[in-house]
Design a protein around this motif. Structure first.
Motif, PDB file in Angstrom:
ATOM      1  N   LEU A  84      42.711 -57.401   3.364  1.00 21.09           N
ATOM      2  CA  LEU A  84      43.747 -57.259   2.335  1.00 21.09           C
ATOM      3  C   LEU A  84      44.199 -58.625   1.825  1.00 21.09           C
ATOM      4  N   LEU A  85      44.313 -59.575   2.739  1.00 19.19           N
ATOM      5  CA  LEU A  85      44.729 -60.917   2.357  1.00 19.19           C
ATOM      6  C   LEU A  85      43.700 -61.574   1.448  1.00 19.19           C
ATOM      7  N   LYS A  86      42.430 -61.389   1.769  1.00 18.64           N
ATOM      8  CA  LYS A  86      41.372 -61.939   0.918  1.00 18.64           C
ATOM      9  C   LYS A  86      41.364 -61.256  -0.455  1.00 18.64           C
ATOM     10  N   LYS A  87      41.616 -59.957  -0.468  1.00 20.79           N
ATOM     11  CA  LYS A  87      41.562 -59.198  -1.717  1.00 20.79           C
ATOM     12  C   LYS A  87      42.747 -59.512  -2.637  1.00 20.79           C
ATOM     13  N   TYR A  88      43.952 -59.530  -2.073  1.00 26.06           N
ATOM     14  CA  TYR A  88      45.154 -59.683  -2.896  1.00 26.06           C
ATOM     15  C   TYR A  88      45.758 -61.084  -2.860  1.00 26.06           C
ATOM     16  N   GLY A  89      45.286 -61.939  -1.983  1.00 21.69           N
ATOM     17  CA  GLY A  89      45.753 -63.321  -1.916  1.00 21.69           C
ATOM     18  C   GLY A  89      47.091 -63.482  -1.214  1.00 21.69           C
ATOM     19  N   PRO A  90      47.702 -64.642  -1.399  1.00 17.52           N
ATOM     20  CA  PRO A  90      48.939 -64.978  -0.694  1.00 17.52           C
ATOM     21  C   PRO A  90      50.092 -64.011  -0.940  1.00 17.52           C
ATOM     22  N   ILE A  91      50.097 -63.315  -2.066  1.00 15.93           N
ATOM     23  CA  ILE A  91      51.182 -62.373  -2.368  1.00 15.93           C
ATOM     24  C   ILE A  91      51.310 -61.318  -1.267  1.00 15.93           C
ATOM     25  N   THR A  92      50.218 -61.099  -0.538  1.00 14.73           N
ATOM     26  CA  THR A  92      50.215 -60.150   0.585  1.00 14.73           C
ATOM     27  C   THR A  92      51.263 -60.535   1.627  1.00 14.73           C
ATOM     28  N   LEU A  93      51.583 -61.824   1.716  1.00 19.46           N
ATOM     29  CA  LEU A  93      52.546 -62.288   2.714  1.00 19.46           C
ATOM     30  C   LEU A  93      53.951 -61.742   2.474  1.00 19.46           C
ATOM     31  N   LEU A  94      54.216 -61.221   1.284  1.00 21.83           N
ATOM     32  CA  LEU A  94      55.505 -60.555   1.049  1.00 21.83           C
ATOM     33  C   LEU A  94      55.659 -59.345   1.963  1.00 21.83           C
ATOM     34  N   PHE A  95      54.533 -58.837   2.465  1.00 17.52           N
ATOM     35  CA  PHE A  95      54.548 -57.663   3.338  1.00 17.52           C
ATOM     36  C   PHE A  95      54.351 -58.041   4.800  1.00 17.52           C
ATOM     37  N   SER A  96      54.635 -59.303   5.132  1.00 20.94           N
ATOM     38  CA  SER A  96      54.480 -59.757   6.519  1.00 20.94           C
ATOM     39  C   SER A  96      55.475 -59.083   7.460  1.00 20.94           C
ATOM     40  N   TRP A  97      56.467 -58.403   6.921  1.00 21.87           N
ATOM     41  CA  TRP A  97      57.456 -57.709   7.743  1.00 21.87           C
ATOM     42  C   TRP A  97      56.946 -56.363   8.252  1.00 21.87           C
ATOM     43  N   LEU A  98      55.828 -55.899   7.701  1.00 19.23           N
ATOM     44  CA  LEU A  98      55.305 -54.586   8.108  1.00 19.23           C
ATOM     45  C   LEU A  98      54.858 -54.587   9.567  1.00 19.23           C
ATOM     46  N   PRO A  99      55.126 -53.527  10.280  1.00 17.60           N
ATOM     47  CA  PRO A  99      54.638 -53.428  11.656  1.00 17.60           C
ATOM     48  C   PRO A  99      53.107 -53.462  11.699  1.00 17.60           C
ATOM     49  N   ILE A 100      52.560 -54.008  12.711  1.00 20.47           N
ATOM     50  CA  ILE A 100      51.133 -54.099  13.023  1.00 20.47           C
ATOM     51  C   ILE A 100      50.388 -55.049  12.084  1.00 20.47           C
ATOM     52  N   VAL A 101      50.281 -54.740  10.797  1.00 19.76           N
ATOM     53  CA  VAL A 101      49.485 -55.574   9.892  1.00 19.76           C
ATOM     54  C   VAL A 101      50.209 -56.850   9.468  1.00 19.76           C
ATOM     55  N   GLY A 102      51.521 -56.867   9.529  1.00 17.03           N
ATOM     56  CA  GLY A 102      52.281 -58.036   9.090  1.00 17.03           C
ATOM     57  C   GLY A 102      51.909 -59.298   9.846  1.00 17.03           C
ATOM     58  N   ASP A 103      51.794 -59.201  11.160  1.00 14.14           N
ATOM     59  CA  ASP A 103      51.368 -60.356  11.951  1.00 14.14           C
ATOM     60  C   ASP A 103      49.956 -60.767  11.586  1.00 14.14           C
ATOM     61  N   GLY A 104      49.128 -59.793  11.290  1.00 20.98           N
ATOM     62  CA  GLY A 104      47.757 -60.090  10.874  1.00 20.98           C
ATOM     63  C   GLY A 104      47.714 -60.852   9.562  1.00 20.98           C
ATOM     64  N   PHE A 105      48.643 -60.539   8.645  1.00 19.49           N
ATOM     65  CA  PHE A 105      48.724 -61.275   7.384  1.00 19.49           C
ATOM     66  C   PHE A 105      49.038 -62.754   7.643  1.00 19.49           C
ATOM     67  N   CYS A 106      50.000 -62.990   8.520  1.00 17.89           N
ATOM     68  CA  CYS A 106      50.394 -64.373   8.827  1.00 17.89           C
ATOM     69  C   CYS A 106      49.265 -65.120   9.532  1.00 17.89           C
ATOM     70  N   LEU A 107      48.643 -64.467  10.489  1.00 18.84           N
ATOM     71  CA  LEU A 107      47.524 -65.067  11.208  1.00 18.84           C
ATOM     72  C   LEU A 107      46.373 -65.360  10.247  1.00 18.84           C
ATOM     73  N   GLY A 108      46.072 -64.396   9.394  1.00 19.74           N
ATOM     74  CA  GLY A 108      44.997 -64.558   8.413  1.00 19.74           C
ATOM     75  C   GLY A 108      45.288 -65.658   7.406  1.00 19.74           C
ATOM     76  N   ALA A 109      46.551 -65.787   7.000  1.00 15.39           N
ATOM     77  CA  ALA A 109      46.914 -66.841   6.050  1.00 15.39           C
ATOM     78  C   ALA A 109      46.663 -68.218   6.648  1.00 15.39           C
ATOM     79  N   GLY A 110      46.993 -68.352   7.925  1.00 12.91           N
ATOM     80  CA  GLY A 110      46.712 -69.616   8.598  1.00 12.91           C
ATOM     81  C   GLY A 110      45.220 -69.850   8.734  1.00 12.91           C
ATOM     82  N   TRP A 111      44.497 -68.806   9.108  1.00 12.36           N
ATOM     83  CA  TRP A 111      43.046 -68.906   9.303  1.00 12.36           C
ATOM     84  C   TRP A 111      42.345 -69.251   8.000  1.00 12.36           C
TER      85      TRP A 111
END
Length: 104
Positions: A45-72
């Motif tokens: 999702l992060l690759k598809k939609y880009g950094p804007i996905t981080l607005l949803f970093s508060w979501l359970p389960i996938v939110g941490d994945g967004f932050c981890l993926g953004a760093g990666w």
């Protein structure tokens, strides 16, 4: 301002700051991951939609994945920080508004 409202604002700011700090630590952990293929749903999702996905970093389960993926993916730290902060602030602002309505 009513005392409850004052305390609610303090809770919103402390929760936002703490949750954002935790997300930035996860972002930093992502920066430590070597560039290997990774197929997590949140990374896709992060690759598809880009950094804007981080607005949803508060979501359970996938939110941490967004932050981890953004760093990666080495997404700009300051852009990531602002999007994470905004997403988490809005989350707690909504929760505070609901609480204010319920307890007023």
């Amino acid at each position: 301002m009513h005392e409850f409202q004052t305390h609610l604002w303090i809770v919103v700011f402390v929760a936002t700051a703490g949750n954002t700090l935790g997300a930035l630590i996860t972002y930093g952990m992502g920066r430590l991951i070597p560039n290997k293929k990774q197929e997590a749903r949140s990374l896709e999702l992060l690759k598809k939609y880009g950094p804007i996905t981080l607005l949803f970093s508060w979501l359970p389960i996938v939110g941490d994945g967004f932050c981890l993926g953004a760093g990666w993916l080495r997404i700009n730290f300051w852009r990531s920080f602002l999007l994470i902060l905004l997403g988490k602030f809005v989350r707690y602002l909504v929760l505070a508004a609901v609480s204010l309505h319920m307890f007023s």
